[in-house]
Design an enzyme around this catalytic site. Structure first.
Site, PDB file in Angstrom:
ATOM      1  CB  THR A   1     -10.092   5.140  -2.270  1.00  0.00           C
ATOM      2  OG1 THR A   1      -9.823   5.445  -0.889  1.00  0.00           O
ATOM      3  CG2 THR A   1      -9.393   3.860  -2.658  1.00  0.00           C
TER       4      THR A   1
ATOM      5  CG  HIS B   1      -2.129  -0.840   1.076  1.00  0.00           C
ATOM      6  ND1 HIS B   1      -3.318  -0.385   0.549  1.00  0.00           N
ATOM      7  CD2 HIS B   1      -2.324  -2.150   1.361  1.00  0.00           C
ATOM      8  CE1 HIS B   1      -4.198  -1.379   0.532  1.00  0.00           C
ATOM      9  NE2 HIS B   1      -3.613  -2.455   1.013  1.00  0.00           N
TER      10      HIS B   1
ATOM     11  CE  LYS C   1      -6.372  13.970  -0.301  1.00  0.00           C
ATOM     12  NZ  LYS C   1      -6.432  12.706  -1.018  1.00  0.00           N
ATOM     13  NE  ARG C   2      -5.117  10.103   9.833  1.00  0.00           N
ATOM     14  CZ  ARG C   2      -4.932   9.158  10.769  1.00  0.00           C
ATOM     15  NH1 ARG C   2      -5.795   8.161  10.861  1.00  0.00           N
ATOM     16  NH2 ARG C   2      -3.923   9.228  11.604  1.00  0.00           N
TER      17      ARG C   2
ATOM     18  CE  LYS D   1     -13.886   6.926  -0.345  1.00  0.00           C
ATOM     19  NZ  LYS D   1     -13.263   7.245   0.974  1.00  0.00           N
TER      20      LYS D   1
ATOM     21  CE  LYS E   1      -3.066  10.741   2.830  1.00  0.00           C
ATOM     22  NZ  LYS E   1      -3.862  10.129   1.752  1.00  0.00           N
TER      23      LYS E   1
HETATM   24  C1  LIG Z   1     -12.001   7.339   1.307  1.00  0.00           C
HETATM   25  C2  LIG Z   1     -11.579   7.777   2.643  1.00  0.00           C
HETATM   26  C3  LIG Z   1     -10.229   8.008   2.920  1.00  0.00           C
HETATM   27  C4  LIG Z   1      -9.148   7.871   1.883  1.00  0.00           C
HETATM   28  O1  LIG Z   1      -8.980   9.142   1.266  1.00  0.00           O
HETATM   29  P1  LIG Z   1      -7.679   9.471   0.409  1.00  0.00           P
HETATM   30  O2  LIG Z   1      -7.993  10.826  -0.153  1.00  0.00           O
HETATM   31  O3  LIG Z   1      -7.603   8.429  -0.661  1.00  0.00           O
HETATM   32  O4  LIG Z   1      -6.531   9.475   1.333  1.00  0.00           O
HETATM   33  C5  LIG Z   1      -9.879   8.437   4.182  1.00  0.00           C
HETATM   34  N1  LIG Z   1     -10.807   8.622   5.138  1.00  0.00           N
HETATM   35  C6  LIG Z   1     -12.114   8.413   4.906  1.00  0.00           C
HETATM   36  C7  LIG Z   1     -13.085   8.653   6.004  1.00  0.00           C
HETATM   37  C8  LIG Z   1     -12.545   7.984   3.660  1.00  0.00           C
HETATM   38  O5  LIG Z   1     -13.850   7.775   3.449  1.00  0.00           O
END
Ligand SMILES: *Cc1c(COP(=O)(O)O)cnc(C)c1O
Length: 843
Positions: free
Chosen positions: A677, A378, A569-570, A681, A575
Site C-alpha cells: 500500500t 495477506h 517499509k518494514r 501512497k 522486500k
Molecule cells: C503504508 C505503510 C506501510 C506499508 O508499506 P508497504 O510499502 O506497502 O510495505 C508500512 N508502514 C507504514 C508506517 C505505512 O504507512
C-alpha cells in the site's frame, strides 16, 4: 511582489478545510481556554506545549461526541447489517489532524490557535502515534475504518488496546536498538473507557461431556475492558466506533479457596492476566508460535463475539421471537471480516457459542458461521502462515481443539467423498498437520469456515487460487475473490500533502476526495504548462520542508534539489532492501571510477523497522548505515550521492517523507509482496515508481500505462521457471563485474573496516541461499535506474509522467476497496446519507 504563502496560509485556501467563520473561531478559542483551565488544570503561565496539544485535542473531540452518539443511535433505530472488522492490528497514527480534516475544522482551528499565539503544526507534532500495528496489514485496517465511516456503513473495528505499540527504533552506531513505545504515558484523549461493558474471557480448564450438554469448566477468567475510539467519516456526520479490549484481572484473581493465605502474591500476580494486552508482537509477515500471542488472539475474539451477539440479541429486527433467539437471521445482520488468520478463532468460538451455549445443532451452526465469516489472506510466504501446535491448544483452549477436530473431520469426509482414495489430497487439505509436532493450520480453518476468501491484489489472488489454496479452489471456486487494497485519500493526500490537494482542487474541484476516480480529469492538464509548473513547485516545496525537518530533528544535511529516492517499509529479505544497496554501491563505484562525468545527484533514503528477532533484517540496517558512512564522507562523491537511513519509520513519518519523494522503490521479488500500500501512497503523492511486476504494482502499471512507471525484472512466471531450473547466484557474480565488485567490497570490509567479516552472513546468503533472487534482478534494476536518471534530467517530461500517475491513481482509494467488500462479500450498500448534525446540549 507578494510574499510566498506559508503552509498554514496555504491550508486556508482550499475550502475543503472548512470555512473559518468568525463565530467558529471564537468558539474554538473559548473551548480551548476552558479545557486548559478545567481539563488540564493549568493557566497560560505554567502550561507546556503538551498542555496546549491536549487542550486542542479535547476541543476538537467535543465536536465528535454529538455526532458519535447520534450515529450509534441511528444504527440502533435503523438496525442495518453490522460489519465487524476483526484485526490484531490497527496502525492509526495520529488523530488530531485527521479529525479536523474529516470534520472540516482545520481552518477554524488553525486560525484560533494562531490568534492564541500558538502554532498548530507544532502542537500536532506533540501527539504520539497510535502504533498498534507493524506495517501494511495494520495500516490497511486503519484506512478501512476511515472509508467505512465515510461510506456510511454500520461498521466497527475490533482489536486489542496494546499498552505498548510497535517499538520505537533508535539507531546507535548504525545498529537498530528498540525502545518501548509508552504511548499512553500522558493519557489518550481520543479513547473512552467503558468499564460497564466489561466481559469475561476464559482460558485453560477442561471439557465436561455431561448428559445435558458439553461444558468448558475450571477455567481461568480474564476480563476484557473495552475502550472506544471514535472514527469520523469525511464530512458526513457519521462517527463509527473502534473498540479495543484491554485485559483486566478479576478482583478475585488467584484468591480462590486454596490460595487465601497469600493475598499479597495474588495481587502481584494480577499482572499475569493483564499481560495479555501489554504489547504488540513486532513481527511483520512472520509467525512466532508464542503462547501469549495465542492468548491475545483468543482474547480479542472471545470478547468481540460476546459483544456482537449481545448487540444482535438486543437489536430491533435481528430477532422477533421473545423467548428464543432466532439465529437464522444472524448472517443477514452480521458480517465478520477476518484480517488475516490472526482472529481465526472466531470460527470455532462461534461454533462453541452456537452449539454449547445456544444448543443449536451442529450443521445449522456451521451454516450460520460460514455465512457470517469472511477471510482476507495477506501473504503466501510460508514462514508467515499461522500453524499453532496442537499441544498448546490442548492446554489453553481444550474445547476449541475438540471443535476444530470435529470441523476437520466433516471437511475431510466431504473431500474423501469427492476424491475417493486420494489420501495425499486429504493430507494436504487437513486443518491438522501430522508430524512430530502436530499443528493446526489456521489458514485452512479460515478457508473452510468462511463464505468468501480474498487476496489483496489481482496477482496475489491468482496465486492464492493457483498455488497456496489450489485444492480448496478446486472444490469451492465461487468462494475465492480479489479485493485490491487501497488507501484513504483523506490522510494520504489532503492531510499529508495540502499543496498538492490545493492545486488539484483548483483544476477539478473537491469531489475527488470522496470519489478518487475523478483524478482522471487531470489528464486534460498533462500538457498545461502552468499546471506542470505548479506540480513541480509543490514537490519542490515538500522536498524543502522535509530537508528542513531532517536538519532540525537529526542534524542531517541533504540537498533538496537532488532526486529523492525513497525506500520505506518494514525491513525484510523479500522486500529486497539489499537490491537497493547494490545499486547504491554501483553508483558509488561509477562516480569514483569516472568522477568527471556528470551524474544526477541522488539522495537515497531507506527506512523501516526490523523485527527484533530477525537477525538478517538487523544486519541489513547496519549495512545501509555503513554504506552511508562511507559514501556520505567520501570527498570524491560530494553532493552527488547521499545515503540516509530514516530512523523510526512510522505513520507520522510516512506522512512527511512520501509527499517529498521523487522516486518510489517497490522492488520485491515477483510473487512475494501480496499487494503493498506504500506503493499507492507514493503514486498519489506524485512520485514515480521503480518496481517489479508484483502486488498492486501490476495494477498501477495497468492504470497508468507501463511506460509511465519504471518496471523491471522477472515476472512471476520467470521466477517460477527459475525455481524449476534452480537459481544460481554465483553465475551472476561471475558474469557481472560491477555486481562482483560490490559483493567483494561488502565481503572484504570496505564498508566495515573495524570488523571486516561483519557482513559475511549477508554475503553468504546472497551467494548461496537467497530465496529472493536478488542477483537475478540486479542487471535489469541497474539499467532501469539509468532510465530513471535520464528522465530526471528532463524535469518537464518527468513531471508530465508524475501528473499521468496521479491522474491514474484513483483506483487505489480504500473507498473503492470497501465498496467492493460491501457489495461482493458483506451484502450491504454504501450510503451517501448524511446523518443530520447533532444538537449540542448546552449548559
Ligand atoms: C503504508 C505503510 C506501510 C506499508 O508499506 P508497504 O510499502 O506497502 O510495505 C508500512 N508502514 C507504514 C508506517 C505505512 O504507512
Amino acid at each position: 511582489m507578494a510574499a510566498p504563502l506559508s503552509d498554514s496560509e496555504k491550508r486556508k485556501q482550499i475550502s475543503v478545510r472548512g470555512i473559518a467563520g468568525l463565530g467558529d473561531v471564537a468558539e474554538i478559542r473559548k473551548s480551548f481556554n476552558r479545557h486548559l483551565h478545567f481539563t488540564l488544570v493549568k493557566d497560560r503561565n505554567v502550561a507546556t506545549p503538551r498542555d496546549y496539544y491536549f487542550a486542542l485535542a479535547h476541543t476538537v473531540r467535543d465536536h465528535l461526541v454529538g455526532r458519535w452518539i447520534r450515529t450509534q443511535q441511528y444504527y440502533y433505530e435503523k438496525d442495518p447489517k453490522r460489519i465487524y472488522y476483526l484485526s490484531l492490528e490497527f496502525y492509526m497514527g495520529r488523530t488530531l489532524q485527521n479529525t479536523m480534516v474529516n470534520l472540516g475544522l482545520q481552518n477554524a482551528c488553525d486560525e484560533a490557535i494562531y490568534q492564541l499565539g500558538l502554532d498548530l503544526e507544532e502542537l500536532e507534532e506533540i501527539e504520539e502515534d497510535a502504533g498498534l500495528g507493524n506495517g501494511g496489514l495494520g495500516r490497511l485496517a486503519a484506512c478501512f475504518l476511515d472509508s467505512m465511516a465515510t461510506l456510511g456503513l454500520g461498521a466497527y473495528g475490533y482489536g486489542i488496546r496494546y499498552e505498548f505499540g510497535i517499538f520505537n527504533q533508535k539507531v546507535v552506531d548504525g545498529w537498530q536498538v528498540e525502545e518501548a513505545d509508552d504511548w499512553l504515558r500522558y493519557g489518550n484523549p481520543w479513547e473512552k473507557a467503558r468499564p460497564e461493558y466489561m466481559l469475561p474471557v476464559h482460558f485453560y480448564g477442561r471439557v465436561d461431556h455431561t448428559p445435558d450438554g458439553i461444558k468448558w469448566v475450571d477455567t481461568q477468567v480474564v476480563l476484557a475492558m473495552p475502550y472506544d475510539t471514535p472514527v469520523p467519516g469525511y464530512k458526513n456526520n457519521t462517527v463509527n466506533t473502534m473498540r479495543l479490549w484491554s485485559a483486566k484481572a478479576p478482583n478475585d484473581f488467584n484468591l480462590e479457596e486454596f490460595n487465601v493465605g497469600d493475598y499479597i502474591q495474588a495481587v502481584l500476580d494480577r499482572n499475569l492476566a493483564e499481560n495479555i494486552s501489554r504489547v504488540l508482537y513486532p513481527n511483520d509477515n512472520f509467525f512466532e508460535g508464542k503462547e501469549l500471542r495465542l492468548k491475545q488472539e483468543y482474547f480479542v475474539v472471545a470478547a468481540t463475539l460476546q459483544d456482537i451477539i449481545r448487540r444482535f440479541k438486543s437489536s430491533k429486527f435481528g430477532c422477533r421471537d421473545p423467548v428464543r433467539t432466532c439465529f437464522e437471521t444472524f448472517p443477514d445482520k452480521v458480517a465478520i471480516q477476518l484480517n488475516d488468520t490472526h482472529p481465526a478463532l472466531s470460527i470455532p468460538e462461534l461454533m462453541r457459542i452456537f452449539v454449547d451455549v445456544e444448543h443449536m445443532d451442529w450443521d445449522k451452526a456451521w451454516d450460520i458461521t460460514k455465512r457470517t465469516c469472511a477471510y482476507t489472506n495477506h501473504t503466501v510466504l510460508p514462514e508467515a502462515l499461522e500453524r499453532w501446535p496442537v499441544s498448546m491448544f490442548e492446554k489453553l483452549l481444550p474445547r476449541h481443539l475438540e471443535i476444530i477436530y470435529a470441523i476437520n473431520q466433516k471437511h475431510l469426509d466431504h473431500v474423501a467423498a469427492l476424491y475417493p482414495g486420494d489420501i495425499d489430497r486429504l493430507r494436504r487439505m487437513s486443518v491438522i498437520e501430522e508430524g512430530d509436532c502436530k499443528r493446526i493450520n489456521m489458514a485452512h480453518l479460515c478457508v473452510i469456515g468462511s463464505h468468501a476468501i480474498n487476496g489483496v491484489a489481482r496477482i496475489h489472488s491468482e496465486i492464492v487460487k493457483n498455488s497456496v489454496f489450489k485444492d480448496f479452489y478446486d472444490i469451492e471456486p465461487e468462494k475465492f475473490q480479489n479485493k485490491t487494497n487501497g488507501i484513504t485519500p483523506r490522510r494520504w493526500l489532503l492531510l499529508c500533502n495540502p499543496g498538492l490537494s490545493d492545486i488539484i482542487a483548483e483544476k477539478i474541484g473537491e469531489d475527488f476526495l470522496t470519489d478518487l476516480s475523478q483524478l482522471k480529469k487531470l489528464l486534460d492538464f498533462v500538457d498545461d504548462e502552468a499546471f506542470i509548473r505548479d506540480v513541480a513547485k509543490v514537490k519542490q516545496e515538500n522536498k524543502q520542508k522535509f530537508s528542513a525537518y531532517l536538519m532540525e530533528q537529526y542534524k542531517v544535511k541533504i540537498n533538496p534539489s537532488s532526486m529523492f529516492d525513497v525506500h520505506v517499509k518494514r525491513i525484510h529479505e523479500y522486500k529486497r532492501q539489499l537490491l537497493n544497496c547494490l545499486h547504491i554501491i554501483t553508483l558509488y563505484n561509477r562516480i569514483r571510477k569516472d568522477p568527471k562525468k556528470s551524474y544526477v545527484p541522488r539522495t537515497v533514503m531507506i527506512g523501516g523497522k526490523a523485527a527484533p528477532g530477525y537477525h538478517m533484517a538487523k544486519m541489513i540496517i547496519k549495512l545501509i548505515t555503513s554504506i552511508g558512512d562511507v559514501v556520505n564522507n567520501d570527498p570524491y562523491i560530494g553532493e552527488r550521492l547521499k545515503v540516509i537511513f530514516l530512523e523510526n519509520y512510522r505513520v507520522s513519518l510516512a506522512e512527511k517523507v512520501i509527499p517529498a519523494a521523487d522516486l518510489s522503490e517497490q522492488i520485491s521479488t515477483a510473487g512475494t509482496e501480496a499487494s503493498g500500500t506504500g506503493n499507492m501512497k507514493f503514486m498519489l503523492n506524485g512520485a514515480l515508481t521503480i518496481g517489479t511486476m508484483d502486488g498492486a504494482n501490476v495494477e498501477m502499471a495497468e492504470e497508468a500505462g507501463e511506460e509511465n512507471l519504471f518496471i523491471f525484472g522477472m515476472r512471476v512466471e520467470d521466477v517460477e521457471a527459475m525455481d524449476k531450473k534452480g537459481y544460481n547466484a554465483k553465475e551472476y557474480y561471475d558474469r557481472i563485474p560491477e555486481l562482483r565488485q560490490a559483493i567483494d567490497q561488502i565481503n572484504s570490509g570496505f564498508f566495515s573496516p573495524d570488523d571486516p567479516g561483519r557482513f559475511r552472513d549477508i554475503v553468504n546468503m546472497l551467494m548461496y541461499h537467497d530465496r529472493f533472487k536478488v542477483f537475478a534482478d540486479y542487471e535489469a534494476y541497474i539499467k532501469c535506474q539509468g532510465q530513471v536518471d535520464q528522465l530526471y534530467m528532463n524535469p518537464r517530461e518527468w513531471t508530465k509522467k508524475v501528473i499521468k500517475n496521479i491522474a491514474c491513481s484513483g483506483k487505489f482509494s480504500s473507498d473503492r476497496t470497501i465498496t467492493e467488500y460491501a457489495r461482493e462479500i458483506w451484502g450491504v450498500e454504501p450510503s451517501a446519507v448524511k446523518i443530520p448534525p447533532p444538537n449540542i446540549p448546552r449548559e
